[in-house]
Design an enzyme around this catalytic site. Structure first.
Site, PDB file in Angstrom:
ATOM      1  N   LYS A  18     -38.009  13.142 -12.324  1.00 27.97           N
ATOM      2  CA  LYS A  18     -38.201  14.554 -12.677  1.00 27.97           C
ATOM      3  C   LYS A  18     -39.319  14.721 -13.711  1.00 27.97           C
ATOM      4  CE  LYS A  18     -33.853  14.957 -14.057  1.00 27.97           C
ATOM      5  NZ  LYS A  18     -33.346  13.610 -13.753  1.00 27.97           N
ATOM      6  N   ARG A  94     -27.114  21.728 -14.828  1.00 22.36           N
ATOM      7  CA  ARG A  94     -26.625  20.416 -14.462  1.00 22.36           C
ATOM      8  C   ARG A  94     -25.173  20.464 -14.052  1.00 22.36           C
ATOM      9  NH1 ARG A  94     -30.098  16.959 -17.456  1.00 22.36           N
ATOM     10  NH2 ARG A  94     -29.593  14.772 -17.221  1.00 22.36           N
ATOM     11  N   ARG A 129     -38.020   1.842 -18.252  1.00 21.18           N
ATOM     12  CA  ARG A 129     -38.734   3.019 -18.764  1.00 21.18           C
ATOM     13  C   ARG A 129     -39.119   2.850 -20.238  1.00 21.18           C
ATOM     14  NH1 ARG A 129     -36.367   8.683 -17.765  1.00 21.18           N
ATOM     15  NH2 ARG A 129     -34.435   7.563 -18.219  1.00 21.18           N
ATOM     16  N   ARG A 158     -35.421   4.536 -24.709  1.00 22.60           N
ATOM     17  CA  ARG A 158     -34.368   5.537 -24.950  1.00 22.60           C
ATOM     18  C   ARG A 158     -33.028   4.836 -25.160  1.00 22.60           C
ATOM     19  NH1 ARG A 158     -34.928  10.348 -20.590  1.00 22.60           N
ATOM     20  NH2 ARG A 158     -32.680  10.116 -20.607  1.00 22.60           N
ATOM     21  N   ARG A 169     -24.196   7.910 -16.687  1.00 19.00           N
ATOM     22  CA  ARG A 169     -24.968   9.140 -16.440  1.00 19.00           C
ATOM     23  C   ARG A 169     -25.013   9.457 -14.948  1.00 19.00           C
ATOM     24  NH1 ARG A 169     -30.161   7.027 -19.154  1.00 19.00           N
ATOM     25  NH2 ARG A 169     -31.195   8.840 -18.236  1.00 19.00           N
TER      26      ARG A 169
HETATM   27  P1  AP5 Z   1     -38.664   9.800 -15.189  1.00 19.90           P
HETATM   28  O1  AP5 Z   1     -39.732  10.666 -14.636  1.00 19.90           O
HETATM   29  O2  AP5 Z   1     -38.591   9.608 -16.670  1.00 19.90           O
HETATM   30  O3  AP5 Z   1     -37.237  10.246 -14.582  1.00 19.90           O
HETATM   31  P2  AP5 Z   1     -36.314  11.498 -14.920  1.00 19.90           P
HETATM   32  O4  AP5 Z   1     -35.737  11.969 -13.638  1.00 19.90           O
HETATM   33  O5  AP5 Z   1     -37.039  12.494 -15.765  1.00 19.90           O
HETATM   34  O6  AP5 Z   1     -35.181  10.730 -15.727  1.00 19.90           O
HETATM   35  P3  AP5 Z   1     -34.280  11.064 -16.968  1.00 19.90           P
HETATM   36  O7  AP5 Z   1     -33.540   9.795 -17.263  1.00 19.90           O
HETATM   37  O8  AP5 Z   1     -35.072  11.660 -18.075  1.00 19.90           O
HETATM   38  O9  AP5 Z   1     -33.278  12.079 -16.411  1.00 19.90           O
HETATM   39  P4  AP5 Z   1     -31.882  12.366 -16.983  1.00 19.90           P
HETATM   40  O10 AP5 Z   1     -31.492  13.536 -16.167  1.00 19.90           O
HETATM   41  O11 AP5 Z   1     -30.939  11.241 -17.014  1.00 19.90           O
HETATM   42  O12 AP5 Z   1     -32.176  12.615 -18.535  1.00 19.90           O
HETATM   43  P5  AP5 Z   1     -32.496  13.932 -19.396  1.00 19.90           P
HETATM   44  O13 AP5 Z   1     -33.592  13.590 -20.299  1.00 19.90           O
HETATM   45  O14 AP5 Z   1     -32.583  15.134 -18.531  1.00 19.90           O
HETATM   46  O15 AP5 Z   1     -38.807   8.387 -14.468  1.00 19.90           O
HETATM   47  C1  AP5 Z   1     -37.956   7.312 -14.801  1.00 19.90           C
HETATM   48  C2  AP5 Z   1     -38.736   5.976 -14.775  1.00 19.90           C
HETATM   49  O16 AP5 Z   1     -39.153   5.703 -13.436  1.00 19.90           O
HETATM   50  C3  AP5 Z   1     -40.013   5.987 -15.622  1.00 19.90           C
HETATM   51  O17 AP5 Z   1     -40.181   4.727 -16.203  1.00 19.90           O
HETATM   52  C4  AP5 Z   1     -41.120   6.280 -14.605  1.00 19.90           C
HETATM   53  O18 AP5 Z   1     -42.347   5.731 -15.017  1.00 19.90           O
HETATM   54  C5  AP5 Z   1     -40.584   5.618 -13.340  1.00 19.90           C
HETATM   55  N1  AP5 Z   1     -40.957   6.347 -12.114  1.00 19.90           N
HETATM   56  C6  AP5 Z   1     -40.999   7.711 -11.953  1.00 19.90           C
HETATM   57  N2  AP5 Z   1     -41.382   8.022 -10.688  1.00 19.90           N
HETATM   58  C7  AP5 Z   1     -41.559   6.848 -10.042  1.00 19.90           C
HETATM   59  C8  AP5 Z   1     -41.958   6.505  -8.692  1.00 19.90           C
HETATM   60  N3  AP5 Z   1     -42.213   7.450  -7.769  1.00 19.90           N
HETATM   61  N4  AP5 Z   1     -42.029   5.203  -8.363  1.00 19.90           N
HETATM   62  C9  AP5 Z   1     -41.751   4.233  -9.308  1.00 19.90           C
HETATM   63  N5  AP5 Z   1     -41.384   4.481 -10.584  1.00 19.90           N
HETATM   64  C10 AP5 Z   1     -41.287   5.777 -10.949  1.00 19.90           C
HETATM   65  O19 AP5 Z   1     -31.128  14.055 -20.207  1.00 19.90           O
HETATM   66  C11 AP5 Z   1     -30.755  13.105 -21.174  1.00 19.90           C
HETATM   67  C12 AP5 Z   1     -29.426  13.489 -21.790  1.00 19.90           C
HETATM   68  O20 AP5 Z   1     -29.522  14.762 -22.442  1.00 19.90           O
HETATM   69  C13 AP5 Z   1     -28.245  13.651 -20.813  1.00 19.90           C
HETATM   70  O21 AP5 Z   1     -27.626  12.430 -20.515  1.00 19.90           O
HETATM   71  C14 AP5 Z   1     -27.345  14.590 -21.619  1.00 19.90           C
HETATM   72  O22 AP5 Z   1     -26.644  13.902 -22.633  1.00 19.90           O
HETATM   73  C15 AP5 Z   1     -28.339  15.519 -22.287  1.00 19.90           C
HETATM   74  N6  AP5 Z   1     -28.637  16.701 -21.432  1.00 19.90           N
HETATM   75  C16 AP5 Z   1     -29.817  17.015 -20.844  1.00 19.90           C
HETATM   76  N7  AP5 Z   1     -29.712  18.149 -20.130  1.00 19.90           N
HETATM   77  C17 AP5 Z   1     -28.420  18.557 -20.240  1.00 19.90           C
HETATM   78  C18 AP5 Z   1     -27.687  19.662 -19.715  1.00 19.90           C
HETATM   79  N8  AP5 Z   1     -28.273  20.559 -18.910  1.00 19.90           N
HETATM   80  N9  AP5 Z   1     -26.373  19.774 -20.047  1.00 19.90           N
HETATM   81  C19 AP5 Z   1     -25.779  18.886 -20.853  1.00 19.90           C
HETATM   82  N10 AP5 Z   1     -26.413  17.828 -21.373  1.00 19.90           N
HETATM   83  C20 AP5 Z   1     -27.727  17.654 -21.084  1.00 19.90           C
END
Ligand code: AP5
Length: 222
Positions: A18, A94, A129, A158, A169
């Site tokens: 994402k 979410r 990552r 992270r 997660r």
């Molecule tokens: P990346 O692009 O970083 O993936 P992402 O989908 O953004 O992953 P996240 O882990 O950030 O998502 P998440 O939903 O778990 O965490 P969030 O920050 O929202 O890519 C990942 C890796 O893969 C990178 O190293 C990248 O280089 C590589 N990659 C990308 N594309 C690729 C490809 N095509 N091929 C190969 N490699 C690739 O949330 C974190 C925490 O915040 C949650 O756990 C929760 O505690 C809290 N939180 C956030 N939002 C909410 C909500 N709405 N409600 C409640 N709690 C929330």
């Protein structure tokens, strides 16, 4: 009247790409990127009251309570720049209750993109990552290593990216995904996120260009 700017939601499991795709979408379409994960991590590193409340949930791989996250998102969405440039919501809603909060405020996207990636790939992506605290850019030790030693030396991991926490997660994501999708069933676009980031972006780009054209078409005088 002028064409309304794009309103986009992007969803998918942890590490489905994402944030990576959002960087590319922002470059091309100029939308305001609202990532709840990024906003929460900024609160945590700033040591704010919200950050202190959110920290333990995030570090355990659990969802932060709705009232904290929802207030943060709706506050950000009410700013003028989102009305002028459009928005790209990443990591919210979410859960069914978060989707319901937006519906009540009449906040709806033009399109709801879901990136699908197999579980074993997700774990490898999380564990490898790395983040650049200076530019906010996302790297991967194998897939996307940084271009210089200087950047490499400052990259951070992270705290929720251990294999165990990624599994927690992922389970929470699976518990909530279907119920969240059902709110957006008419505009949902599921795609294979297990391809190179440029190929995934090509599909997103043509999709968003199409949505933009459709919006322009719909306000033309008949
Ligand atoms: P990346 O692009 O970083 O993936 P992402 O989908 O953004 O992953 P996240 O882990 O950030 O998502 P998440 O939903 O778990 O965490 P969030 O920050 O929202 O890519 C990942 C890796 O893969 C990178 O190293 C990248 O280089 C590589 N990659 C990308 N594309 C690729 C490809 N095509 N091929 C190969 N490699 C690739 O949330 C974190 C925490 O915040 C949650 O756990 C929760 O505690 C809290 N939180 C956030 N939002 C909410 C909500 N709405 N409600 C409640 N709690 C929330």
């Amino acid at each position: 009247s002028a064409v309304e700017p794009l309103k986009v939601m992007i969803s998918g499991a942890p590490a489905s790409g994402k944030g990576t795709q959002c960087e590319l979408i922002v470059q091309k379409f100029g939308l305001i990127h609202i990532s709840t994960g990024d906003l929460l991590r900024a609160e945590v590193s700033g040591g704010t009251e919200i950050g202190n409340k959110a920290k333990e949930f995030m570090n355990a791989g659990k969802l932060v309570p709705d009232e904290i996250v929802t207030a943060m998102v709706t506050g950000r969405l009410s700013r003028q720049d989102t009305k002028e440039k459009g928005w790209l919501l990443d990591g919210y809603p979410r859960s069914a209750s978060q989707a319901e909060s937006l519906e009540k405020l009449n906040i709806r996207p033009d399109i709801y993109i879901v990136l699908n990636v197999p579980d074993e790939v997700l774990i490898d992506r999380c564990v490898g990552r790395r983040l650049d605290p200076v530019t906010g850019k996302i790297y991967h030790i194998k897939n996307f290593p940084p271009g210089s030693e200087e950047i490499k030396a400052r990259l951070t991991v992270r705290p929720d990216d251990t294999e165990e926490k990624v599994k927690a997660r992922l389970q929470i994501y699976k518990q909530n995904a279907e119920a969240t999708f059902s709110t957006y069933s008419k505009i949902i676009k599921q795609m294979d996120g297990n391809r190179s980031k440029d190929v995934v972006f090509q599909e997103i780009e043509s999709l968003l260009s199409q949505v933009q054209e459709d919006k322009a078409e719909s306000i033309k005088p008949k």
